[in-house]
Design an enzyme around this catalytic site. Structure first.
Site, short mmCIF file in Angstrom:
data_model
loop_
_atom_site.label_atom_id
_atom_site.label_comp_id
_atom_site.label_asym_id
_atom_site.label_seq_id
_atom_site.Cartn_x
_atom_site.Cartn_y
_atom_site.Cartn_z
N HIS A 96 0.74 -1.37 0.12
CA HIS A 96 -0.06 -0.06 -0.16
C HIS A 96 1.03 1.20 -0.15
O HIS A 96 1.83 1.31 0.66
CB HIS A 96 -0.82 -0.06 1.39
N LYS A 104 -10.58 -0.32 10.63
CA LYS A 104 -10.68 -1.54 9.94
C LYS A 104 -11.22 -2.67 10.69
O LYS A 104 -11.29 -3.82 10.31
CB LYS A 104 -9.66 -1.86 9.23
N CYS A 125 -4.55 2.44 -3.68
CA CYS A 125 -3.46 2.83 -3.34
C CYS A 125 -2.28 2.12 -3.30
O CYS A 125 -1.29 1.84 -2.67
CB CYS A 125 -3.60 3.33 -1.68
N GLN A 154 -4.57 -4.99 7.46
CA GLN A 154 -5.60 -6.05 6.85
C GLN A 154 -5.43 -7.29 7.39
O GLN A 154 -6.09 -8.44 7.26
CB GLN A 154 -5.27 -6.03 5.55
N ASP A 189 3.15 -4.33 7.94
CA ASP A 189 1.78 -3.35 8.03
C ASP A 189 0.55 -4.47 8.26
O ASP A 189 0.60 -5.16 7.36
CB ASP A 189 1.93 -2.80 6.43
#
Lengths: 404, 146
Positions: free
Chosen positions: A117, A220, A358, A197, A194
């Site tokens: 991303h 999220k 993104c 998700q 990261d």
């Protein structure tokens, strides 16, 4: 196993007919989070770490308790490792500008994946350029997964950091982060995950592979927007030069100098997002009652069902590994632009995302200029996915009828 | 809302028939490259101006149906018009996209079909891109081969 009844926890679905499949962008909130935030706003609106009457102390205690909840939720050895941020992007920028900006030497290398991303790419692009260091990429293999063999060649003794997403926000597959952590550590490089998700979709136990840094966002995973988490090993957090200084992060100040608080408070200058933190706590408490193994099972099941049904359609290209790990599925309808597909679905009451997501370098690697992404969370239903598949089929037929 | 309200036959027909044309070079030609960063519509537009009129319009357009249709219609509507006239047309088209009254809808020709896009606000940028490009190339565009 979680079933469709779980939707009753979410007032959004009582008030709206929308088939919401944009959960990788943000999630709907359960009543329990809304209620707890309403109660916090109504009865516990005090500043933290400063006002010393009992009522404010209770808010400070609640705030600090969330730090422990977060720490336990991801299997961190210590709540000292948890810094509250604005977002995943904010967390990555703190690590880039407050730490690596002071560590990186000319000729050093930072390794990212081609599927990153922009939030886990741009800070490193800018930093390597500024420091005369190099940015190197882990590519995808023929199954659309990160190529570990190639990673082994890219990561070397010049590598100072490997920064990768645990789950790509486009491809939706779980990356081999444990192997990558091992390779990075063999070369004395650090690894930043990261996890934006990842943490929402499955149980996470970071002590199993000992990453140096890990970042994610609250919104999220059922929490409000504007609250994120940065995990760092305590000795590394100590080395961050705070990117912001000011209120709350100091113990004493004279005319010329200040003495900073210990970590993690040192890294949270100014009045923090107290209500965001409390909302995140409420969301994690709720997810803990569901059991993240069950959340994972449900997301994976919905993602697999969606992938299989969409792949079975003529003229639909689905990206990524056929074995699904999450509820994210990215696809294109041949000959129809992703934005037209998304609008056609929107007109049928289905919310999906279209565009670059993104992740422009990944789009280039997939040889497409845009894709459609449908992302299910545990509160979506198999019936909703079937309606999506039906709508995609109808969309294809509509555009094909005009010779597209 | 039904899909046919947005993706009307006129729009679909223009989009399907759109053919990219080799960009112009040489005297009195102007070129601009624009894109919509969120969706990836890309347009390289070049025009040739002769005796104060836009004499030839050529482009490389890659993107969604609404953008492609808008590009093809813009070409048809603007061709052989003066810069002043085109600026007025662009202004009228923008007004229409902002749901404001326009004085002479007929002048916009088939671009009127794009009025439906206002019901899908996220796509207005797609319809605006060719008009924006035309305006910029005529008023502030990079001068090519002058």
């Amino acid at each position: 196993m979680l079933d469709d009844k779980i939707r009753n926890d979410f007032p959004f679905f009582k008030n709206n007919q929308l088939i919401y499949l944009d959960n990788a962008a943000t999630t709907q909130k359960p009543q329990i989070v809304i209620d707890r935030m309403a109660d916090d706003y109504t009865n516990h609106s005090f500043n933290v770490h400063r006002s010393n009457y009992m009522a404010a102390q209770r808010t400070t205690d609640a705030y600090e308790k969330v730090r422990t909840t977060v720490s336990d939720f991801i299997g961190s050895p210590s709540a000292k490792s948890i810094v509250f941020t604005k977002s995943t992007t904010d967390g990555i920028n703190i690590v880039a500008n407050g730490y690596f900006a002071h560590q990186l030497q000319p000729g050093d290398e930072i390794v990212v994946a081609i599927s990153e991303h922009h939030s886990n790419l741009l800070p490193w692009q800018r930093l390597t350029e500024k420091c005369d260091a190099h940015l190197r990429y882990i590519e995808l293999n023929e199954h659309g997964q990160l190529d570990v063999q190639q990673a082994q060649k890219v990561i070397n003794d010049h590598t100072k950091l490997v920064a990768v997403a645990a789950v790509s926000n486009v491809l939706g597959n779980l990356n081999p982060i444990e192997q990558l952590a091992k390779i990075a550590h063999q070369h004395n490089a650090e690894i930043l995950i990261d996890a934006a998700q990842w943490v929402p979709d499955m149980p996470v136990n970071i002590s199993a592979f000992n990453p140096d840094w890990l970042v994610f966002s609250g919104h999220k995973m059922l929490a409000p927007t504007g609250i994120g988490v940065l995990y760092g090993k305590p000795d590394l957090l100590e080395k961050i030069e705070p990117t912001a200084v000011g209120g709350d992060m100091v113990t004493s100040v004279d005319r010329n100098h200040f003495k900073a608080q210990p970590i993690p408070i040192r890294l949270e200058a100014g009045t923090p997002n107290v209500m965001g933190v409390l909302g995140l706590g409420a969301a994690l408490d709720y997810l803990n009652t569901l059991d993240m193994h069950m959340v994972q099972k449900r997301c994976q099941f919905l993602g697999q069902f969606m992938y299989d049904k969409l792949s079975a359609l003529d003229g639909v290209v689905v990206y990524g590994n056929p074995i699904r790990d999450t509820g994210i599925v990215t696809f294109n309808v041949e000959g129809v632009h992703a934005h037209d597909v998304a609008s056609a679905l929107d007109l049928r009451g289905i919310a999906v995302r279209a565009g670059y997501h993104c992740a422009e370098p990944l789009m280039q690697a997939l040889h497409t200029n845009a894709t459609v992404r449908a992302s299910a969370y545990f509160y979506n239903t198999q019936d909703e996915i079937s309606q999506l598949v039906k709508a995609v089929k109808a969309t294809k037929e509509f555009f094909t009828s005009y010779g597209h | 809302m039904d899909i046919n309200e947005i993706y009307q036959r006129t729009i679909m027909d223009y989009a399907v028939r759109l053919k990219n044309k080799p960009l112009l070079n040489g005297q009195d030609t102007y070129q601009i490259s624009l894109e919509n960063p969120t969706c990836g519509d890309k347009l390289i537009l070049s025009v040739q101006i002769k005796s104060g009129l836009v004499h030839v319009i050529a482009y490389q357009a890659d993107g969604c149906v609404i953008f492609k249709a808008a590009t093809a219609i813009m070409e048809k509507v603007c061709l052989k018009h003066s810069v002043t006239e085109i600026n007025h047309l662009e202004n009228q088209f923008s007004q229409m996209m902002m749901q404001q009254e326009i004085d002479n809808p007929k002048a916009l020709g088939d671009a009127i079909a794009l009025q439906a896009i206002v019901k899908l606000p996220v796509r207005i940028k797609c319809a605006m891109l060719p008009w924006k490009a035309m305006y910029q190339v005529l008023n502030e565009g990079e001068v090519d081969g002058r």
